[in-house]
Design an enzyme around this catalytic site. Sequence first.
Site, PDB file in Angstrom:
ATOM      1  N   ARG A 124       0.831  -1.197   0.000  1.00 34.39           N
ATOM      2  CA  ARG A 124       0.000   0.000   0.000  1.00 34.39           C
ATOM      3  C   ARG A 124       0.872   1.256   0.000  1.00 34.39           C
ATOM      4  O   ARG A 124       2.064   1.216   0.249  1.00 34.39           O
ATOM      5  CB  ARG A 124      -0.907   0.036   1.234  1.00 34.39           C
ATOM      6  CG  ARG A 124      -0.138   0.064   2.549  1.00 34.39           C
ATOM      7  CD  ARG A 124      -1.009   0.488   3.723  1.00 34.39           C
ATOM      8  NE  ARG A 124      -0.343   0.337   5.015  1.00 34.39           N
ATOM      9  CZ  ARG A 124       0.583   1.163   5.494  1.00 34.39           C
ATOM     10  NH1 ARG A 124       0.974   2.207   4.785  1.00 34.39           N
ATOM     11  NH2 ARG A 124       1.131   0.950   6.686  1.00 34.39           N
ATOM     12  N   GLY A 151       1.643   5.103   1.644  1.00 36.83           N
ATOM     13  CA  GLY A 151       1.651   5.574   3.024  1.00 36.83           C
ATOM     14  C   GLY A 151       2.828   5.045   3.807  1.00 36.83           C
ATOM     15  O   GLY A 151       3.595   4.202   3.350  1.00 36.83           O
ATOM     16  N   THR A 159       2.229   2.469  10.234  1.00 36.65           N
ATOM     17  CA  THR A 159       1.111   2.699  11.135  1.00 36.65           C
ATOM     18  C   THR A 159       0.905   1.482  12.028  1.00 36.65           C
ATOM     19  O   THR A 159       1.589   0.469  11.867  1.00 36.65           O
ATOM     20  CB  THR A 159      -0.186   3.054  10.371  1.00 36.65           C
ATOM     21  OG1 THR A 159      -1.145   3.576  11.293  1.00 36.65           O
ATOM     22  CG2 THR A 159      -0.777   1.834   9.698  1.00 36.65           C
ATOM     23  N   PHE A 160      -0.028   1.632  12.950  1.00 38.23           N
ATOM     24  CA  PHE A 160      -0.341   0.551  13.865  1.00 38.23           C
ATOM     25  C   PHE A 160      -1.800   0.153  13.696  1.00 38.23           C
ATOM     26  O   PHE A 160      -2.674   1.006  13.522  1.00 38.23           O
ATOM     27  CB  PHE A 160      -0.100   1.014  15.306  1.00 38.23           C
ATOM     28  CG  PHE A 160      -0.656   0.056  16.324  1.00 38.23           C
ATOM     29  CD1 PHE A 160      -1.885   0.301  16.940  1.00 38.23           C
ATOM     30  CD2 PHE A 160       0.024  -1.113  16.620  1.00 38.23           C
ATOM     31  CE1 PHE A 160      -2.409  -0.597  17.855  1.00 38.23           C
ATOM     32  CE2 PHE A 160      -0.507  -2.021  17.533  1.00 38.23           C
ATOM     33  CZ  PHE A 160      -1.721  -1.765  18.154  1.00 38.23           C
ATOM     34  N   ILE A 164      -4.937   6.559   6.383  1.00 39.38           N
ATOM     35  CA  ILE A 164      -5.277   5.979   5.089  1.00 39.38           C
ATOM     36  C   ILE A 164      -4.021   5.427   4.437  1.00 39.38           C
ATOM     37  O   ILE A 164      -2.960   6.048   4.506  1.00 39.38           O
ATOM     38  CB  ILE A 164      -5.885   7.062   4.163  1.00 39.38           C
ATOM     39  CG1 ILE A 164      -7.259   7.493   4.706  1.00 39.38           C
ATOM     40  CG2 ILE A 164      -6.026   6.541   2.732  1.00 39.38           C
ATOM     41  CD1 ILE A 164      -7.876   8.637   3.938  1.00 39.38           C
ATOM     42  N   ALA A 172      -8.011   3.227   8.554  1.00 39.39           N
ATOM     43  CA  ALA A 172      -8.120   2.774   9.937  1.00 39.39           C
ATOM     44  C   ALA A 172      -8.568   3.966  10.764  1.00 39.39           C
ATOM     45  O   ALA A 172      -7.927   5.017  10.735  1.00 39.39           O
ATOM     46  CB  ALA A 172      -6.781   2.252  10.437  1.00 39.39           C
ATOM     47  N   CYS A 197       2.775   7.384  10.487  1.00 37.71           N
ATOM     48  CA  CYS A 197       2.642   7.915   9.140  1.00 37.71           C
ATOM     49  C   CYS A 197       3.814   8.810   8.755  1.00 37.71           C
ATOM     50  O   CYS A 197       3.732   9.610   7.832  1.00 37.71           O
ATOM     51  CB  CYS A 197       1.327   8.693   8.975  1.00 37.71           C
ATOM     52  SG  CYS A 197      -0.107   7.739   9.493  1.00 37.71           S
TER      53      CYS A 197
END
Lengths: 209, 156
Positions: free
Chosen positions: A50, A52, A55-56, A119, A133, A149
């Site tokens: 993806r 980005g 992130t978690f 995102i 999320a 991010c």
Amino acid sequence: MDDVQEMRSPGTLHGASPSYTLGKRRTDHNLLIPEAELKGLGAELHYTQRGGDITFHGPHQAILYPIISLRSIGIGARNYVETLERSMIEFASVYGVKARAGHKGETGVWVGDRKIGAIGVRISSGITSHGLAFNIDPDLKYFEHIVPCGIADKEVTSLRRETDDMLLPSEEVIHEQLVSCLAKAFSYDDVVWKEDPSFILDNQEEYKD
Amino acid sequence: MAARFLWASRVASHLRISVAQRGFASVVLKDLKYAESHEWVKIDGNKATFGITDHAQDHLGDVVYVELPDLGRSVSQGESFGAVESVKATSDINSPVSGKVVEVNEVLGETPGLVNTSPYEEGWIIKVELSDAGEVEKLMDSDKYSKFCEEEDAKH
């Protein structure tokens, strides 16, 4: 293949196991602890395709993966991401939370300077995968181990945090509301609910070293 | 927005196509061929240069990363060979023709934004040696591509 519209939800109710995920750019410099320590936290690290940064994902987040044929609705990446942002903003407003889209280069949904929704999307032959999320009430301490991010010096927040003492409905209801906001934003008239408990990480591509 | 319009007008007048005064019509160049997945190709003998079109870059948003293939790798018409990332979305780029990658635009590593500011010139992505010149027939010319873009945009 036209009009593919589906929503997949690997998270919330059944509890996504805590995991940190990276995007195609593999920005693992934004993971602030060694991978070995992650296991101690009960979390995993996944590499995905993806867009980005890091992130978690974990329990008490609404994680939604719309699978949409962008070509059949005639929009591109930017428009799609903006629609995802708008959906989350509208959803937050249901609880009186005033959220906004990120400034340039800070895709996502913010309440003031605190990030509430993230995102990360992949578009392949016009079909979307991965998605968003939204923090309902995750353990925000997990975010301390990353630069979320890739944006330093900004806090992460949740619906719980932003609504103080407000009585929130069950996560199931919250989840449905968010999906409805998404459906509305994409002008879909109907939402058909399917149970697909087999789907967790299966449909994310895993590329590890 | 004004700067984009000026750029679009300059390129357009150079190639004698019109640019709408109101709103934004994406720039389509006459001597190129186009794929439905919004890549352009410039053929030069048995070499082809390609990138993504102005329509594509506009719909993507600001490009922050371009994933380039390795030199020597084969690409096939209609199949993905790389990706661009913008606004937290990674979009696959498909090859408009088949061949072998002979050059990639390394500059995009430092300045991926060239894909937005100069999609047909400095923002070129890769060059390949064609393996089947006949494939070019399957691509659209500039008029067809312009219409294709209009139809796609009218969908929403």
